[in-house]
Motif scaffolding. Structure first.
Motif, PDB file in Angstrom:
ATOM      1  N   GLU A  55      -3.883  -6.152  -3.611  1.00 44.18           N
ATOM      2  CA  GLU A  55      -3.422  -4.848  -4.073  1.00 44.18           C
ATOM      3  C   GLU A  55      -2.060  -4.551  -3.469  1.00 44.18           C
ATOM      4  O   GLU A  55      -1.791  -4.879  -2.322  1.00 44.18           O
ATOM      5  N   PHE A  56      -1.221  -3.917  -4.274  1.00 43.70           N
ATOM      6  CA  PHE A  56       0.137  -3.601  -3.835  1.00 43.70           C
ATOM      7  C   PHE A  56       0.475  -2.146  -4.116  1.00 43.70           C
ATOM      8  O   PHE A  56       0.074  -1.580  -5.135  1.00 43.70           O
ATOM      9  N   LYS A  57       1.200  -1.577  -3.195  1.00 39.32           N
ATOM     10  CA  LYS A  57       1.729  -0.223  -3.352  1.00 39.32           C
ATOM     11  C   LYS A  57       3.107  -0.329  -3.971  1.00 39.32           C
ATOM     12  O   LYS A  57       3.945  -1.091  -3.506  1.00 39.32           O
ATOM     13  N   VAL A  58       3.328   0.437  -5.040  1.00 37.77           N
ATOM     14  CA  VAL A  58       4.576   0.343  -5.798  1.00 37.77           C
ATOM     15  C   VAL A  58       5.600   1.333  -5.256  1.00 37.77           C
ATOM     16  O   VAL A  58       5.302   2.517  -5.075  1.00 37.77           O
ATOM     17  N   THR A  59       6.784   0.834  -4.996  1.00 35.23           N
ATOM     18  CA  THR A  59       7.913   1.701  -4.681  1.00 35.23           C
ATOM     19  C   THR A  59       9.041   1.368  -5.648  1.00 35.23           C
ATOM     20  O   THR A  59       9.327   0.196  -5.880  1.00 35.23           O
ATOM     21  N   VAL A  60       9.641   2.391  -6.249  1.00 36.77           N
ATOM     22  CA  VAL A  60      10.802   2.183  -7.111  1.00 36.77           C
ATOM     23  C   VAL A  60      11.988   2.867  -6.450  1.00 36.77           C
ATOM     24  O   VAL A  60      11.931   4.049  -6.116  1.00 36.77           O
ATOM     25  N   SER A  61      13.044   2.100  -6.244  1.00 36.01           N
ATOM     26  CA  SER A  61      14.225   2.651  -5.578  1.00 36.01           C
ATOM     27  C   SER A  61      14.983   3.577  -6.526  1.00 36.01           C
ATOM     28  O   SER A  61      14.712   3.617  -7.728  1.00 36.01           O
ATOM     29  N   ASP A  62      15.960   4.305  -5.990  1.00 38.59           N
ATOM     30  CA  ASP A  62      16.775   5.202  -6.821  1.00 38.59           C
ATOM     31  C   ASP A  62      17.543   4.437  -7.892  1.00 38.59           C
ATOM     32  O   ASP A  62      17.961   5.006  -8.895  1.00 38.59           O
ATOM     33  N   GLU A  63      17.728   3.136  -7.675  1.00 41.69           N
ATOM     34  CA  GLU A  63      18.429   2.307  -8.670  1.00 41.69           C
ATOM     35  C   GLU A  63      17.467   1.727  -9.693  1.00 41.69           C
ATOM     36  O   GLU A  63      17.875   0.965 -10.566  1.00 41.69           O
ATOM     37  N   GLY A  64      16.167   2.058  -9.569  1.00 36.93           N
ATOM     38  CA  GLY A  64      15.194   1.539 -10.522  1.00 36.93           C
ATOM     39  C   GLY A  64      14.708   0.137 -10.196  1.00 36.93           C
ATOM     40  O   GLY A  64      14.169  -0.551 -11.051  1.00 36.93           O
ATOM     41  N   ARG A  65      14.875  -0.276  -8.969  1.00 35.98           N
ATOM     42  CA  ARG A  65      14.408  -1.605  -8.574  1.00 35.98           C
ATOM     43  C   ARG A  65      12.973  -1.523  -8.065  1.00 35.98           C
ATOM     44  O   ARG A  65      12.625  -0.646  -7.289  1.00 35.98           O
ATOM     45  N   LEU A  66      12.168  -2.480  -8.510  1.00 37.37           N
ATOM     46  CA  LEU A  66      10.756  -2.514  -8.159  1.00 37.37           C
ATOM     47  C   LEU A  66      10.550  -3.194  -6.816  1.00 37.37           C
ATOM     48  O   LEU A  66      11.079  -4.269  -6.557  1.00 37.37           O
ATOM     49  N   LYS A  67       9.751  -2.528  -5.952  1.00 34.25           N
ATOM     50  CA  LYS A  67       9.374  -3.136  -4.678  1.00 34.25           C
ATOM     51  C   LYS A  67       7.862  -3.025  -4.546  1.00 34.25           C
ATOM     52  O   LYS A  67       7.282  -1.975  -4.841  1.00 34.25           O
ATOM     53  N   LEU A  68       7.240  -4.086  -4.099  1.00 39.10           N
ATOM     54  CA  LEU A  68       5.794  -4.104  -3.914  1.00 39.10           C
ATOM     55  C   LEU A  68       5.480  -4.389  -2.455  1.00 39.10           C
ATOM     56  O   LEU A  68       6.020  -5.307  -1.853  1.00 39.10           O
ATOM     57  N   ARG A  69       4.572  -3.571  -1.925  1.00 44.77           N
ATOM     58  CA  ARG A  69       4.111  -3.767  -0.554  1.00 44.77           C
ATOM     59  C   ARG A  69       2.616  -3.979  -0.589  1.00 44.77           C
ATOM     60  O   ARG A  69       1.923  -3.308  -1.355  1.00 44.77           O
ATOM     61  N   GLU A  70       2.105  -4.834   0.265  1.00 44.84           N
ATOM     62  CA  GLU A  70       0.661  -5.019   0.342  1.00 44.84           C
ATOM     63  C   GLU A  70       0.013  -3.708   0.734  1.00 44.84           C
ATOM     64  O   GLU A  70       0.410  -3.070   1.705  1.00 44.84           O
ATOM     65  N   ALA A  71      -1.001  -3.296  -0.042  1.00 43.41           N
ATOM     66  CA  ALA A  71      -1.654  -2.010   0.208  1.00 43.41           C
ATOM     67  C   ALA A  71      -2.706  -2.162   1.295  1.00 43.41           C
ATOM     68  O   ALA A  71      -3.212  -3.246   1.513  1.00 43.41           O
TER      69      ALA A  71
END
Ligand SMILES: [Zn+2]
Length: 71
Positions: A55-71
């Motif tokens: 499972e991953f926690k989704v973060t989207v930067s102000d530039e619209g870039r997708l980042k995934l972190r292990e939840a």
């Protein structure tokens, strides 16, 4: 899953479209590299890889870039 098109949040209006409000329809698992189609996710959501079950926690930067972190 349904998207709420009518949510009333002044802070979000400036960011709709590209940027932090961007929605994604698939992701590549950072753990096993599998491509996962998805019915729509964005900043603050949690997603799961269909292949390895991570499972991953989704973060989207102000530039619209997708980042995934292990939840
Ligand atoms: Zn995976």
């Amino acid at each position: 899953m349904q998207f709420d098109q009518n949510y009333d949040d002044d802070d979000a209006k400036a960011l709709e479209g590209e940027g932090k409000g961007r929605r994604f329809s698939d992701f590549d698992c950072p753990d096993c590299n599998a491509n996962n189609p998805h019915d729509g996710f964005g900043d603050g959501d949690e997603i799961r890889c269909y292949y390895c079950g991570m499972e991953f926690k989704v973060t989207v930067s102000d530039e619209g870039r997708l980042k995934l972190r292990e939840a």
